[in-house]
Enzyme design. Structure first.
Site, PDB file in Angstrom:
ATOM      1  N   ASP A   1       0.860  -1.190   0.000  1.00 34.37           N
ATOM      2  CA  ASP A   1       0.000   0.000   0.000  1.00 34.37           C
ATOM      3  C   ASP A   1       0.895   1.239   0.000  1.00 34.37           C
ATOM      4  O   ASP A   1       1.898   1.283   0.712  1.00 34.37           O
ATOM      5  CB  ASP A   1      -0.864   0.056   1.269  1.00 34.37           C
ATOM      6  CG  ASP A   1      -1.783  -1.148   1.410  1.00 34.37           C
ATOM      7  OD1 ASP A   1      -2.333  -1.604   0.389  1.00 34.37           O
ATOM      8  OD2 ASP A   1      -1.955  -1.624   2.556  1.00 34.37           O
TER       9      ASP A   1
ATOM     10  N   ARG B   1      -1.247  -2.881  -4.212  1.00 33.37           N
ATOM     11  CA  ARG B   1      -2.559  -2.920  -3.568  1.00 33.37           C
ATOM     12  C   ARG B   1      -3.128  -1.500  -3.521  1.00 33.37           C
ATOM     13  O   ARG B   1      -3.218  -0.845  -4.543  1.00 33.37           O
ATOM     14  CB  ARG B   1      -2.422  -3.556  -2.175  1.00 33.37           C
ATOM     15  CG  ARG B   1      -3.706  -3.737  -1.414  1.00 33.37           C
ATOM     16  CD  ARG B   1      -4.716  -4.697  -2.029  1.00 33.37           C
ATOM     17  NE  ARG B   1      -5.833  -4.913  -1.110  1.00 33.37           N
ATOM     18  CZ  ARG B   1      -6.931  -5.592  -1.397  1.00 33.37           C
ATOM     19  NH1 ARG B   1      -7.079  -6.160  -2.561  1.00 33.37           N
ATOM     20  NH2 ARG B   1      -7.890  -5.735  -0.512  1.00 33.37           N
TER      21      ARG B   1
ATOM     22  N   ARG C   1     -12.966   0.555  -6.761  1.00 33.23           N
ATOM     23  CA  ARG C   1     -12.557   1.021  -5.433  1.00 33.23           C
ATOM     24  C   ARG C   1     -11.877   2.393  -5.465  1.00 33.23           C
ATOM     25  O   ARG C   1     -10.768   2.562  -4.989  1.00 33.23           O
ATOM     26  CB  ARG C   1     -11.622   0.000  -4.788  1.00 33.23           C
ATOM     27  CG  ARG C   1     -12.340  -1.305  -4.544  1.00 33.23           C
ATOM     28  CD  ARG C   1     -11.566  -2.230  -3.651  1.00 33.23           C
ATOM     29  NE  ARG C   1     -12.406  -3.360  -3.251  1.00 33.23           N
ATOM     30  CZ  ARG C   1     -12.012  -4.343  -2.467  1.00 33.23           C
ATOM     31  NH1 ARG C   1     -10.800  -4.350  -1.981  1.00 33.23           N
ATOM     32  NH2 ARG C   1     -12.834  -5.308  -2.144  1.00 33.23           N
TER      33      ARG C   1
ATOM     34  N   LYS D   1     -13.671   2.683  -2.184  1.00 32.40           N
ATOM     35  CA  LYS D   1     -14.621   1.808  -1.500  1.00 32.40           C
ATOM     36  C   LYS D   1     -14.737   2.345  -0.074  1.00 32.40           C
ATOM     37  O   LYS D   1     -13.725   2.712   0.528  1.00 32.40           O
ATOM     38  CB  LYS D   1     -14.119   0.370  -1.474  1.00 32.40           C
ATOM     39  CG  LYS D   1     -15.052  -0.587  -0.739  1.00 32.40           C
ATOM     40  CD  LYS D   1     -14.487  -1.996  -0.727  1.00 32.40           C
ATOM     41  CE  LYS D   1     -15.285  -2.907   0.192  1.00 32.40           C
ATOM     42  NZ  LYS D   1     -16.563  -3.348  -0.388  1.00 32.40           N
TER      43      LYS D   1
END
Ligand SMILES: *[C@@H]1O[C@H](CO)[C@@H](O)[C@H](O)[C@H]1NC(C)=O
Length: 386
Positions: free
Chosen positions: A184, A206, A266, A269
């Site tokens: 991330d 990610r 997303r 999201k």
């Protein structure tokens, strides 16, 4: 003669750069708007440039208030070696070897059903530094010089009570983009007062930004570029699916003036019981969905541009106010302090949402202002634009 003049010119610029470095005249530009109003980061701490990736990591993680300046690329790739293990080819990878994204088996994702029917085990090899972010301490400002401040191969994590952090004008890139769970860019989980401004995120495995389940309280994401262009797409179309994930508990997230392009899902999201104010953002070229609002999510989306966005809102199991009409938008005044602004759509699906009872959650908070929707945000969002 001409040669002499050129030589003088270049000597002048070198000494000027050295003076700027010594006197540490760098500083955070502007102030956060919206929920993270009041974030001060390193405050008045003198700014300094880390000499190496090791020093950058030390300065970010220690408990000293700091202003950390990046005037070059800090490349973490290889600093923690590589990992070879069993991962998987999820059902979503319908184009293996031709632009698809395989997965690392993080938290048993490959075997717990999330990877879909037909998942197969494969060997994966990834850069170890990418999968875990640097644990940032409290009271830090991390700022880039021009468009030179790059962190390659590792993300940042603001968690476990660390708070009051500013990250401005930094490009985070190349976190094992070939793998879901590759890393991330910025993760927050159990924090308060985080301002991410004028950053760029690209080639991330990610999430580009993720608010985990812990309470991350007041967060502002402003003027950032979320660049989803990738050669490893979970949707097999050159676009990144895992962009922004806001599922914290009691999180207040302002998203203003962000440029979110070439994603396929997303973006964001939402869940937990996050209150999200998405204002004046520009979504462009999204082959899937922008918002996916899960149970508990509360969103006001106003003054945004959706250009070539297939599905602006995938599902709404929470509360959503989509600033639908000029007359309906007046309802915002009492709690947001302004009449909500209409969203704009070009070659995009529709955005619906007429929930208003939750607007009272904005009352008494620092709420970002709203302007007329404009795609010109693309010119001012990202690195090197302040
Ligand atoms: C951060 O700064 C605040 C205000 O100066 C201070 O109270 C707090 O102790 C600092 N946190 C850390 C971890 O140094």
């Amino acid at each position: 003669m001409k040669f002499t003049i050129l030589a003088l010119g270049s000597a002048f610029s070198v000494s000027q750069a050295a003076v700027l470095g010594e006197r540490a005249t760098y500083a955070v530009v502007g102030k956060p708007e919206g929920f993270a109003t009041g974030t001060t980061g390193g405050g008045s701490a003198a700014c300094a440039i880390p000499s190496s990736v090791a020093q950058l990591k030390t300065w970010l993680t220690d408990s000293t208030a700091r202003c950390i300046v990046l005037d070059k690329e800090y490349n973490f790739k290889g600093t923690e070696g590589t990992t070879k293990e069993t991962g998987c080819r999820p059902a979503s990878n319908k184009c293996p070897g031709a632009g698809g994204q395989d997965a690392i088996n993080k938290a048993s994702w490959c075997t717990n059903g999330n990877a879909g029917a037909g998942v197969t085990s494969i060997s994966v090899t990834y850069d170890t530094a990418g999968v875990s972010g640097i644990n940032v301490g409290s009271n830090k400002s991390l700022i880039g010089v021009g468009s030179k401040g790059v962190i390659r191969g590792k993300g940042l994590r603001i968690a476990n009570g660390a708070k009051n952090v500013i990250i401005q004008n930094i490009h985070i890139t190349e976190l094992n983009p070939q793998y879901i769970w590759g890393g991330d860019a910025i993760a927050v989980d159990g924090t308060d007062l985080v301002w991410i401004d004028h950053c760029k995120f690209s080639l991330i495995g990610r999430q580009m930004f993720v608010a985990g389940n812990g309470a991350s309280k007041r967060v502002t994401l402003s003027n950032n570029e979320f660049d989803g262009q990738t050669s490893w797409s979970a949707t097999c179309d050159g676009r990144h699916y895992w962009a922004i994930y806001l599922t914290g508990s009691s999180d207040l997230v302002t998203m203003k003036n962000n440029y979110i392009h070439h994603t396929s899902g997303r973006s964001p999201k939402i869940g937990g019981n996050s209150l999200v104010h998405a204002v004046n953002n520009y979504w462009w070229s999204n082959t899937g969905h922008a918002f996916d609002n899960g149970a508990g999510g509360m969103v006001v989306a106003e003054g945004n541009v959706f250009q070539n966005v297939k599905t602006p809102l995938l599902a709404n199991a929470g509360k959503f106010f989509a600033a639908p009409t000029t007359s309906a938008n007046a309802v915002c005044s009492a709690n947001l302090g302004h009449v909500c602004v209409l969203n704009a759509f070009g070659s995009s699906g529709t955005l619906t949402g007429t929930d208003t009872a939750f607007l009272s959650n904005f009352k008494g908070k620092s709420v970002a202002s709203a302007s007329t929707a404009s795609s010109s945000i693309a010119n001012v969002a990202g690195v090197g634009k302040i």
